[in-house]
Write an enzyme that holds these catalytic residues in place. Structure first.
Site, PDB file in Angstrom:
ATOM      1  N   SER A 155       0.919  -1.238  -0.010  1.00 33.22           N
ATOM      2  CA  SER A 155       0.104   0.042   0.082  1.00 33.22           C
ATOM      3  C   SER A 155       1.012   1.257   0.075  1.00 33.22           C
ATOM      4  CB  SER A 155      -0.871  -0.040   1.184  1.00 33.22           C
ATOM      5  OG  SER A 155      -1.390   1.246   1.299  1.00 33.22           O
TER       6      SER A 155
ATOM      7  N   TYR B 255      -0.974  -0.788  10.362  1.00 31.75           N
ATOM      8  CA  TYR B 255      -1.212  -1.217   9.133  1.00 31.75           C
ATOM      9  C   TYR B 255      -0.140  -0.613   8.126  1.00 31.75           C
ATOM     10  CZ  TYR B 255      -3.401  -1.577   4.440  1.00 31.75           C
ATOM     11  OH  TYR B 255      -3.736  -1.529   3.022  1.00 31.75           O
TER      12      TYR B 255
HETATM   13  N1  LIG Z   1      -8.567  -1.302  -1.822  1.00 36.34           N
HETATM   14  C1  LIG Z   1      -7.816  -0.446  -1.414  1.00 36.34           C
HETATM   15  O1  LIG Z   1      -7.897   0.893  -1.399  1.00 36.34           O
HETATM   16  C2  LIG Z   1      -6.119  -0.748  -0.980  1.00 36.34           C
HETATM   17  C3  LIG Z   1      -5.193   0.346  -0.960  1.00 36.34           C
HETATM   18  C4  LIG Z   1      -3.941  -0.123  -0.695  1.00 36.34           C
HETATM   19  C5  LIG Z   1      -3.499  -1.476  -0.591  1.00 36.34           C
HETATM   20  N2  LIG Z   1      -4.684  -2.431  -0.621  1.00 36.34           N
HETATM   21  C6  LIG Z   1      -4.269  -3.939  -0.251  1.00 36.34           C
HETATM   22  O2  LIG Z   1      -4.493  -4.704  -1.264  1.00 36.34           O
HETATM   23  C7  LIG Z   1      -4.970  -6.181  -0.585  1.00 36.34           C
HETATM   24  C8  LIG Z   1      -6.487  -6.321  -0.980  1.00 36.34           C
HETATM   25  O3  LIG Z   1      -7.386  -5.372  -0.439  1.00 36.34           O
HETATM   26  P1  LIG Z   1      -8.669  -5.285  -0.849  1.00 36.34           P
HETATM   27  O4  LIG Z   1      -9.027  -3.820  -0.951  1.00 36.34           O
HETATM   28  O5  LIG Z   1      -8.967  -6.129  -2.168  1.00 36.34           O
HETATM   29  O6  LIG Z   1      -9.498  -6.020   0.365  1.00 36.34           O
HETATM   30  P2  LIG Z   1     -10.788  -6.760   0.210  1.00 36.34           P
HETATM   31  O7  LIG Z   1     -11.743  -6.524  -0.695  1.00 36.34           O
HETATM   32  O8  LIG Z   1     -11.461  -6.706   1.795  1.00 36.34           O
HETATM   33  O9  LIG Z   1     -10.454  -8.333   0.150  1.00 36.34           O
HETATM   34  C9  LIG Z   1      -9.536  -8.834   0.889  1.00 36.34           C
HETATM   35  C10 LIG Z   1      -9.415 -10.385   0.631  1.00 36.34           C
HETATM   36  O10 LIG Z   1      -8.171 -11.030   1.664  1.00 36.34           O
HETATM   37  C11 LIG Z   1      -8.939 -12.163   1.996  1.00 36.34           C
HETATM   38  N3  LIG Z   1      -8.576 -12.529   3.365  1.00 36.34           N
HETATM   39  C12 LIG Z   1      -8.722 -11.601   4.489  1.00 36.34           C
HETATM   40  N4  LIG Z   1      -8.069 -11.967   5.456  1.00 36.34           N
HETATM   41  C13 LIG Z   1      -7.552 -13.170   5.106  1.00 36.34           C
HETATM   42  C14 LIG Z   1      -6.800 -14.274   5.818  1.00 36.34           C
HETATM   43  N5  LIG Z   1      -6.426 -14.350   7.058  1.00 36.34           N
HETATM   44  N6  LIG Z   1      -6.396 -15.389   4.977  1.00 36.34           N
HETATM   45  C15 LIG Z   1      -6.790 -15.732   3.560  1.00 36.34           C
HETATM   46  N7  LIG Z   1      -7.578 -14.680   2.990  1.00 36.34           N
HETATM   47  C16 LIG Z   1      -7.867 -13.491   3.660  1.00 36.34           C
HETATM   48  C17 LIG Z   1     -10.525 -11.918   1.865  1.00 36.34           C
HETATM   49  O11 LIG Z   1     -11.155 -13.102   2.038  1.00 36.34           O
HETATM   50  P3  LIG Z   1     -11.863 -13.678   3.407  1.00 36.34           P
HETATM   51  O12 LIG Z   1     -12.344 -12.629   4.342  1.00 36.34           O
HETATM   52  O13 LIG Z   1     -12.868 -14.808   3.109  1.00 36.34           O
HETATM   53  O14 LIG Z   1     -10.795 -14.065   4.073  1.00 36.34           O
HETATM   54  C18 LIG Z   1     -10.550 -11.349   0.553  1.00 36.34           C
HETATM   55  O15 LIG Z   1     -10.665 -12.124  -0.328  1.00 36.34           O
HETATM   56  C19 LIG Z   1      -4.475  -6.070   0.954  1.00 36.34           C
HETATM   57  O16 LIG Z   1      -3.232  -6.424   0.998  1.00 36.34           O
HETATM   58  C20 LIG Z   1      -4.887  -4.376   1.170  1.00 36.34           C
HETATM   59  O17 LIG Z   1      -3.846  -4.010   2.390  1.00 36.34           O
HETATM   60  C21 LIG Z   1      -5.868  -2.216  -0.845  1.00 36.34           C
END
Ligand SMILES: NC(=O)c1ccc[n+]([C@@H]2O[C@H](COP(=O)([O-])OP(=O)(O)OC[C@H]3O[C@@H](n4cnc5c(N)ncnc54)[C@H](OP(=O)(O)O)[C@@H]3O)[C@@H](O)[C@H]2O)c1
Length: 281
Positions: free
Chosen positions: A162, A179
Site C-alpha cells: 500500500s 497497518y
Molecule cells: N482497496 C484499497 O484501497 C487498497 C489500498 C492499498 C492497499 N490495499 C491492499 O490490497 C490488498 C487487497 O485488499 P482489498 O481492498 O482488495 O480488500 P478486500 O476487498 O477486503 O479483500 C480482501 C481479501 O483477502 C481475503 N482475506 C482476508 N484475510 C485473510 C486471511 N487471513 N487469509 C486468507 N485470505 C484473507 C478476503 O477473504 P476472506 O475474508 O474470506 O478471508 C478477501 O478475499 C490488501 O493487502 C490491502 O492491504 C488495498
C-alpha cells in the site's frame, strides 16, 4: 531493426499457473480476472470463506464464465495468517500441480483507531497476515516456484502492499499506524526476497496501491469525506479502478516484466507526492 524474442506474447500469461491470495473479491479478484483473460492455464484463488456472497465459490463460478478464457479458476480456502494452513494450502496445490509460476500475496487486513487505546489483537492480526503470513507464503511456496522458473522466464512473487507503506497517511482518530508499518515491512521483505530468490529464478516485486473502492477500503474512504473528495485530491482526479491493477499485474507477471526484481510500483495516480498540505491518501 531489433529482434524481440516474443513481442506478441510480451503481456501474455499463456500456460501459466498462478495463486492469488485474497482472490475472492477486491484487488485479488481483479488480478485473477486479468490473469485468466491473459491466457493463464489455471488461477487458484484463496481466501478464508468458501461459501456466501463474498466467498471463494461464487468468485470461481464467475471467473469460469469469463468469455474467451482458455484456463480455469479453482478455489482453495485457507487462512494465510496461519502457518499450518499455508502448509495445507501448499499440499492442496501440489495435488494437481508440480510447479507454480506466479504467487500473488494479496490478502491483507487493516485496523483504524486512535493510537493509545489500540487493542493488541489488532496489531497481531495485521502483522500475522500482512508480514509473517506473506513471509511464510513465499517461503513455503519457494520449491514450487523454483521448479517453474527459468533464467529467461523467472517465476514471480508479487506482494500487494500500500502507499501507506511509503507515506504517513493516517494518524489521529482514524489512524492506521500498524497497518502502515506492516506495509513498509512488506516492501522491505520484497527487496530481501529479490536478492534471496533472484538467483533461483524467482523475482519479487511490490505493488503499492492507493484507494481502490473495496470492502477493506470503503469505510476509510467514507471517513475521509467520500469518493468524490478523494478523487478531487488525486492528481489524476479519480481513484483506482480494476483496469489499473490488471495492467500492473500483467506487466510484472508476463515476459514484459521478467527483468524487474525488487521494485516497488506505486499505483496511486501520483497522490503520494501531494505534500505541502495534509493529503488524503
Ligand atoms: N482497496 C484499497 O484501497 C487498497 C489500498 C492499498 C492497499 N490495499 C491492499 O490490497 C490488498 C487487497 O485488499 P482489498 O481492498 O482488495 O480488500 P478486500 O476487498 O477486503 O479483500 C480482501 C481479501 O483477502 C481475503 N482475506 C482476508 N484475510 C485473510 C486471511 N487471513 N487469509 C486468507 N485470505 C484473507 C478476503 O477473504 P476472506 O475474508 O474470506 O478471508 C478477501 O478475499 C490488501 O493487502 C490491502 O492491504 C488495498
Amino acid at each position: 531493426m531489433s529482434e524481440f524474442k516474443n513481442f506478441d506474447g510480451m503481456f501474455r500469461l499463456d500456460g501459466k499457473v498462478a495463486l492469488v491470495t485474497g482472490g475472492s473479491r477486491g484487488l485479488g479478484l481483479h488480478t485473477a480476472t486479468a490473469f485468466l483473460r491473459a491466457g493463464a492455464r489455471k488461477v487458484i484463488i484463496s481466501a478464508r470463506k468458501a461459501e456466501g456472497p463474498q466467498g471463494i465459490n461464487q468468485a470461481v463460478e464467475k471467473l469460469n464464465k469469463l468469455p474467451g478464457i482458455k484456463g480455469e479458476a479453482v478455489g482453495i480456502a485457507a487462512n494465510v495468517a496461519d502457518t499450518e494452513d499455508i502448509e495445507r494450502l501448499v499440499k492442496e496445490v501440489k495435488k494437481t500441480e508440480d510447479k507454480l509460476d506466479i504467487l500473488v500475496a494479496n490478502a491483507g487486513a487493516t485496523w483504524g483507531g486512535p493510537f493509545e487505546p489500540t487493542p493488541d489483537w489488532s496489531s497481531k492480526k495485521i502483522l500475522d497476515l500482512n508480514v509473517r503470513g506473506v513471509f511464510n507464503l513465499a517461503r513455503l511456496f519457494t520449491p514450487m516456484l523454483e521448479a517453474a522458473g527459468t533464467r529467461e522466464d523467472p517465476s514471480r512473487i508479487i506482494i500487494v502492499s500500500s502507499i501507506a507503506g511509503v507515506t504517513v497517511s493516517h494518524v489521529g482518530d482514524h489512524g492506521t499506524i500498524m497497518y502502515a508499518v506492516s506495509k513498509a515491512a512488506a516492501h522491505h521483505l520484497s527487496r530481501q526476497l529479490a536478492i534471496e530468490l533472484g538467483p533461483r529464478n524467482i523475482t519479487t516485486n511490490t505493488v503499492a496501491p492507493a484507494f481502490f473502492p473495496s470492502k477493506l477500503a470503503n469505510g476509510l474512504i467514507e471517513i475521509l469525506g467520500g469518493q468524490r473528495e478523494l478523487e478531487d485530491n488525486n492528481p489524476r482526479k479519480r481513484l483506482g479502478e480494476p483496469d489499473d491493477i490488471a495492467g500492473v499485474m500483467l506487466f510484472l507477471c508476463s515476459p514484459a516484466g521478467s527483468y524487474v526484481n525488487g521494485e516497488d510500483i506505486s499505483l496511486d495516480g501520483g497522490v503520494r507526492l501531494s505534500t505541502g498540505r495534509r493529503g488524503k491518501l
